[in-house]
Structure formats: C-alpha cells, structure tokens
Design an enzyme around this catalytic site. Sequence first.
Site, mmCIF file in Angstrom:
data_model
loop_
_atom_site.group_PDB
_atom_site.id
_atom_site.type_symbol
_atom_site.label_atom_id
_atom_site.label_comp_id
_atom_site.label_asym_id
_atom_site.label_seq_id
_atom_site.Cartn_x
_atom_site.Cartn_y
_atom_site.Cartn_z
ATOM 1 N N HIS A 27 -1.230 3.565 4.483
ATOM 2 C CA HIS A 27 -2.604 4.060 4.113
ATOM 3 C C HIS A 27 -2.319 6.022 5.046
ATOM 4 O O HIS A 27 -2.228 6.356 5.820
ATOM 5 C CB HIS A 27 -3.421 3.505 3.792
ATOM 6 N N ASP A 52 1.680 -0.620 -4.806
ATOM 7 C CA ASP A 52 0.084 0.034 -5.374
ATOM 8 C C ASP A 52 -0.189 1.299 -6.891
ATOM 9 O O ASP A 52 0.024 1.073 -7.237
ATOM 10 C CB ASP A 52 -0.996 -0.478 -5.197
ATOM 11 N N HIS A 53 0.258 2.124 -5.305
ATOM 12 C CA HIS A 53 0.498 3.593 -5.338
ATOM 13 C C HIS A 53 1.359 4.427 -4.647
ATOM 14 O O HIS A 53 1.905 4.263 -4.259
ATOM 15 C CB HIS A 53 -1.306 4.229 -6.310
ATOM 16 N N GLU A 73 1.218 -1.152 0.566
ATOM 17 C CA GLU A 73 0.389 -0.273 0.626
ATOM 18 C C GLU A 73 1.075 1.397 0.247
ATOM 19 O O GLU A 73 1.363 1.648 0.994
ATOM 20 C CB GLU A 73 -1.162 -0.072 1.504
ATOM 21 N N THR A 78 -5.592 2.285 -5.746
ATOM 22 C CA THR A 78 -5.621 0.074 -5.114
ATOM 23 C C THR A 78 -5.855 -0.126 -6.511
ATOM 24 O O THR A 78 -5.625 -1.754 -7.047
ATOM 25 C CB THR A 78 -5.236 -0.275 -3.979
#
Length: 620
Positions: free
Chosen positions: A410, A469-470, A253, A295
């Site tokens: 996150h 993911d990003h 994440e 995501t």
Amino acid sequence: MNGMKKLNSFSFYILAVIVLWLKTLVIYFFEFDLRTSTFLETFLILVNPLGSIGLFLGISLFFPKKVRKTAFMVLYILLTGLLYGNILYYRFYIDFITVPVLFQFQNVGGLSQSTLELINWTDPLLFIDIAILAWLLVKRVDKGLPLTIIKRTSMICSSIALIILVILSGFIENPQLFKKSYDRENLVKTLGSFNYHIYDILFNSKMSVQRAFADSTDVDDVTKYINKLNSNAPPSSMSGLAKGKNVILISLESTQQLVINRKINGEEITPFLNSILKDSLYFPNFYHQTAQGKTSDAEFMIDNGLYPLSGGSVFVRRPRNDFYALPEILKEDGYYSAVFHSNDETFWNRENMYETMGYDQFFSKKYYHVSEENSVNYGLKDIPFFEQSIPYLKDLPQPFYAKFLTLTNHFPFLLEPEDQFLKDDEENPDLVHRYFRTVRYEDEAIKRFFTLLKKNGLYDNSIIILYGDHYGISKSYHKELEQVLDKEITPNEQIDLQKVPFIIHIPGEKGKIIKTIGGQTDIRQTILDLLGIHPEKPVIDFGHSLISKKPKDLVVFRDGSFVTKKYTFTENACYNKLTGDKVKMSKCTPYFDRVQNELNFSDNVIFGDLLRFNDEKMAE
C-alpha cells in the site's frame, strides 16, 4: 514604509481576486496539468476561476464592518485550502475531491504517512499570499473595508454574470457537459475548480433523494439493456469446470500488471505468481475499473457486477441498499462466505456493507494478533496475515467463498529491511523502487499461503483467484516509472498501465492464456460460469464471463474512458491501442452511447436502490 499610500477597499478587493485567480491558474497548469485543444477551451480555463472567486470574496463584504476583514480572510483561506486539498488528492488519485470523499476522509489517509508523502517542499509558497494580504488588510486598508452597498452589489452581480457566461460557453463547447458528471477533469476545465464544487454539491444532493422517487418500472430499461447485451452468448466449454469447489479470492493490494514477468537487476519481482501462470487461467488484458472508493470499489464490482460511483464509495454512501451480491447467490448453492482483512472493521464501512451483501463472517483486525513488529502502514503484514488466517479458514463450513484483502503493498510502500526479498541496488529507493520491493514481499506472502493451503488440506478442493485491486503507481510518479520502462508514458500507455493481474488457479486443471479484454465488473460472471451456478433471482449485472465463447468487446472506466480490442479512448482522444497513434474519432464514437448508458444505468440502480424491486419483478 510609513509613507506608503493606503489602499482603498475596492483596490484591495480587486488585488485579492487577481492574486487568487493567478494562483489558481498556476495550479491548473502545473499541478492538475490541464490542457486545452480549442480557443474556447483556452478562454474558459483562463476565465472560469474569476467569477467564483469574485463571488465568494464579495460575500464577505456584506458582513458587519466589525467582522468584515476577518470574514474576508477566512473565505480567502478556505478557498486556498480547497485548492490545496485538491492538489494533495490529485497528486495520488489523479482526481478531484467530491462531497462524498469529504465524508469518508478517514479512508483516504487522513494525515498519515501516505499524505505526508504527497507534500512537496514548494507547497508553502502557495500560502505566502495569505500572509501578505493579511498584513495589507491590517496595516494598509481602511478599517472595516468600507464600501457602498451599490459597489458591493455590483461586484456580486458582475461575478454572477461571469459565472453564467462560463456555463453558457461551456455548453457551447460541450453540450453533454452535465450528462457526464463522472468526467470531473472536463468539469473543472470548463466550469473551474470552485464552480465544479458547487455543481458537485448540487449533483450529490439530487442523487441523495433519487431513491424516494424510484419505482419498479425504473428497472425495466436496465433489464432490457442487459438482456440485449447478453443475448446470443454461447455456453462456455469451461462452464462448471470448478463446480462444488471452494472459492478463495485474493485481493492484491495496488498490484499492476506491469510487475508480472518483470525483472529488476536480473531478479523477478513476482517469481511465485510467474511460476503458477502456466497452470492457471491467465488474463493479460484485464483492467481495474475503480474510482474514488479504490479497494472498496473493486470489492463492490466483484460481488455485484455494477460500476462504482463516480464520487465516493458505495460502501459508505449506500450500505443499506438491497443488493443481490455474490455471497447471496452462492448461498443459494450451499456456500458459506467470509472475508479476511486485518484492518479495522469500520474502515470503508465494511462491517455494515458486508452484512448487506450477505457475508456470514468478517474476520477483521480484532481476530488477529497485531503488534508493532508484525505490522506496517495500514495493518498486519501479509505473511503473518495469511498464517494467522489459516486456522479460521480451516474451520469454515465447506464449500466456502473466502475473500482475503492484503495490505503490505500500500502507498507509500514501506517495508522493513528484514522483509525485503528483492535485493536491488537502490540504497535510497524512490517510490517506484519501493513499490517493487513491497510487491516482491506480497508475492512471497502468496507463496506462503499456497504452501499453507496444501499443508492443511484446503488446496485440492479450491479454486484460487488472484486480482489486482487498483493501480499502485499514479501519474505523479510517471517520470520515475519511465526510467524503468525505458519509454514515454503517453495517454494510451497510461490506460495500458491500468491493467492488473487476474489469475484463476484451479488445481489439477491445465493452464490457459485468455487474451480477451476484461475488467473487475466481469469477475462475478466468470466465477459463476466456472462454478456452473445460475442465480435464482433476476440479475442486473454489467459483467461478462471472460471464459465465454463470445469475447468481451468493451471495458468501461468510471471517468468515461474505455478500451476495445483495437482502440483506446481517453482524454477526449481516440488511439490505436497497439501502436499508440491517434486515430480518427469515428473509430471510437460507436461506443459512446453504450459507455454513457452503462454508467448511467448502474448509477440509477445504486441511487434508486432498484434491486429492492427484485421480488416484485419475480412475482409478475
């Protein structure tokens, strides 16, 4: 004060238009950081809010006199609210709200801690004008905003004429304006924030009916392009290296490449990931390609080899399409597939999309014991997540394809003191240092998972793939990040920061650094190549195996930016990727058509649901 002269209705209308226009310009330059490079661009950015503001506020003047004042203020507040919604969204996502985002609002944070983190103490200043105008409207303007029909009509006509002028000038400045609907910053700069939203509504309305008009011939152009793209690709020497092994895919994440092999106050941020690099296939030039779906976009690209949508998430907008996704392809070779994610099954509409893509099992939040003590932010902390997942993983039929989605790292990167493994000196850390702490926790969780895989006899017969993911740190926090990196973050550097980890760990195999550029659309082809699996049905896939002997030469981002081996194209400028210097646009122009073709073809496949014609094509 009582002797203060009253405003006539026309003067008040003009005052309100000017105030909202000036406020919009302040937001353009200080919040959205919009910049111009030509005289016409400057003209457009200064003028484009006026027509739409005049039109929307003018509409209220056609309401009955009894409710005209109320209608006027409601429209003024709605326009301000739209601006402020874009501000909050832009501060983290560096993007503008689209219609699909409004329908997936619960997935972008709602009124959570993530949103509160984005609110500045100066934000109330953006609403002072509402109170002042409301007071003037009640105390100093004639009742009912009386205006003749001729004057009201002339206001509307003048506003529409100004909007048309802006659109025509925009075409002169950029003839490809509406062919690049994915370049929202350019649309806002050219059309204006309010006009952009009108265009967005029309564009998404058109896309929503595209499926009804599609037929099997629409697949041909896409197939020809992809076949040409993949022609003359020699087989990889590593093809089939992991044949028959379980595939464990771990989504890291918000994890960016910048944390790998980096130290804070002498401590490694990712000591475990650093330690397995020498025994893994490691891709240091790998980029995330996500858009507004974040995501879920990464998941979609990995399983389908298609680009994400420019607005919203495929998971929400097209969950009932026919896809030929990775779980279905692997099932043809005997694989069982499962997803592990300790969040609600409805988040990003995963329960429906996973079924569409052919997953056999989804272990969502209801399968885990989640308490206040073992959760943070969006769900279960990563260490208990992996610990509670192992019993389910052990019981899966083998070989399996298992995807794990971590959560702790996150935004806004919250962590309890007892979970902090990185002992930096910051007592009140800014967001960037909080980010490093949660990445360090994530790294410890991955280490724990590897230990559990070995303990439970799952390690040796599996390949473990880890990917970011990003991004985690958006442009809004670059000033803090610059202090850590000890350099200015230029547009070229900003693209470089979109690199995320991509690590393939195959127990018993030697490690290798593979420097080819790549992105998340390439993961599916790379996995299939390593497993030596060839799909039974025709494949529409914009990915490229990153272990191929033919190196990938282009990574495309959803906003039309791209990178090649030597050059970066972003913010309408071409850069030497290595030096960061601006170079002649001619260095980047050879790739423009290809970038636009890939994004448009991918959109056509998704909006037209073209993969439903797969069986028909096989029968031809």
